[in-house]
Scaffold this active site. Structure first.
Site, PDB file in Angstrom:
ATOM      1  CE1 TYR A 140     -23.985  39.168   9.890  1.00 11.06           C
ATOM      2  CE2 TYR A 140     -25.933  40.371  10.611  1.00 11.06           C
ATOM      3  CZ  TYR A 140     -25.350  39.369   9.848  1.00 11.06           C
ATOM      4  OH  TYR A 140     -26.129  38.566   9.057  1.00 11.06           O
ATOM      5  CG  HIS A 144     -18.169  41.851   6.177  1.00 15.89           C
ATOM      6  ND1 HIS A 144     -17.250  42.159   5.204  1.00 15.89           N
ATOM      7  CD2 HIS A 144     -19.341  41.670   5.513  1.00 15.89           C
ATOM      8  CE1 HIS A 144     -17.836  42.177   4.018  1.00 15.89           C
ATOM      9  NE2 HIS A 144     -19.111  41.893   4.176  1.00 15.89           N
ATOM     10  CG  PHE A 204     -28.177  43.797   6.289  1.00 10.85           C
ATOM     11  CD1 PHE A 204     -27.481  43.002   7.182  1.00 10.85           C
ATOM     12  CD2 PHE A 204     -29.478  44.147   6.601  1.00 10.85           C
ATOM     13  CE1 PHE A 204     -28.071  42.555   8.353  1.00 10.85           C
ATOM     14  CE2 PHE A 204     -30.079  43.705   7.767  1.00 10.85           C
ATOM     15  CZ  PHE A 204     -29.360  42.911   8.650  1.00 10.85           C
ATOM     16  CG  ASN A 256     -24.517  42.091  -0.100  1.00 11.64           C
ATOM     17  OD1 ASN A 256     -23.359  42.265   0.280  1.00 11.64           O
ATOM     18  ND2 ASN A 256     -25.038  40.898  -0.243  1.00 11.64           N
ATOM     19  CG  ASP A 277     -14.476  43.962   5.397  1.00 17.43           C
ATOM     20  OD1 ASP A 277     -15.435  44.695   5.104  1.00 17.43           O
ATOM     21  OD2 ASP A 277     -14.382  42.785   4.993  1.00 17.43           O
ATOM     22  CG  ASN A 311     -20.532  41.451  -2.029  1.00 18.16           C
ATOM     23  OD1 ASN A 311     -20.123  41.369  -3.180  1.00 18.16           O
ATOM     24  ND2 ASN A 311     -20.763  40.399  -1.280  1.00 18.16           N
TER      25      ASN A 311
END
Length: 190
Positions: free
Chosen positions: A16, A21, A65, A67, A92, A113
């Site tokens: 990532y 993101h 993470f 969420n 973002d 999220n």
């Protein structure tokens, strides 16, 4: 001593790194580099500590993470007894053009999220800095787009916004959200 919590949202792991993101992580990495701050792997995230003119500043990159970002934010606010008015979350934002940003004192999660989970756990009364990543993707391609990396051309637009975001963080800590919004919203990187 006044304490502040600055949170950069993203997902942990090399796969990532530097994806759209992870714009929040990228801003905090730039701020840490500018202030010679080192991140340590702590509960719920990578945490760095620095100070700006006598104010203690905690930099947090949640490792929960996206969420589940609220778990990290709530934990560190409570652990360090930091008032929500001294929380700034950086994320973002596909609804803003690439290389622009918007600082708000509070508001909805806008469908993000990470911001949504934070709002579930602590409400929506906290400052957020949304970094524009644009929305140049085909219908149904949003997930691939936000989890994709910036092209070299995109970086020429996005990197100056990161530099400005570092200044936004300093201003937020020293002058507060209202003065910072007045100073930076509407500037050329907005």
């Amino acid at each position: 001593m006044d304490k502040f919590l600055i949170v950069g949202l993203g997902n942990p792991g090399a796969e990532y790194a530097e994806t759209r993101h992870n714009a929040g992580y990228m801003v905090l990495d730039a701020f840490a580099k500018a202030s010679n701050t080192v991140f340590e792997d702590r509960r719920y995230g990578f945490l760095g500590e620095t100070s700006i003119k006598g104010r203690k500043v905690f930099l947090l990159k949640p490792t929960t993470f996206m969420n589940l970002s609220g778990n990290a934010v709530r934990y560190w606010l409570d652990k360090e007894k930091i008032d929500q008015s001294r929380l700034l979350v950086i994320s973002d934002e596909i609804a803003l053009p690439l290389g622009t940003f918007r600082l708000k004192a509070s508001g909805s999660n806008g469908g993000h999220n990470g911001l949504g989970h934070i709002q579930q756990l602590i409400g929506q009364n906290y400052a957020r800095l949304r970094m524009g990543i644009g929305n140049d993707y085909p219908q149904g391609g949003q997930i691939d787009y936000v989890l994709g990396r910036f092209s070299d051309e995109d970086k020429t637009l996005f990197l100056p916004a990161i530099d400005t975001a570092v200044e936004v963080i300093r201003s937020f800590v020293l002058a507060g959200v209202d003065i910072t919004m007045n100073q930076f919203n509407g500037s050329k990187n907005r």
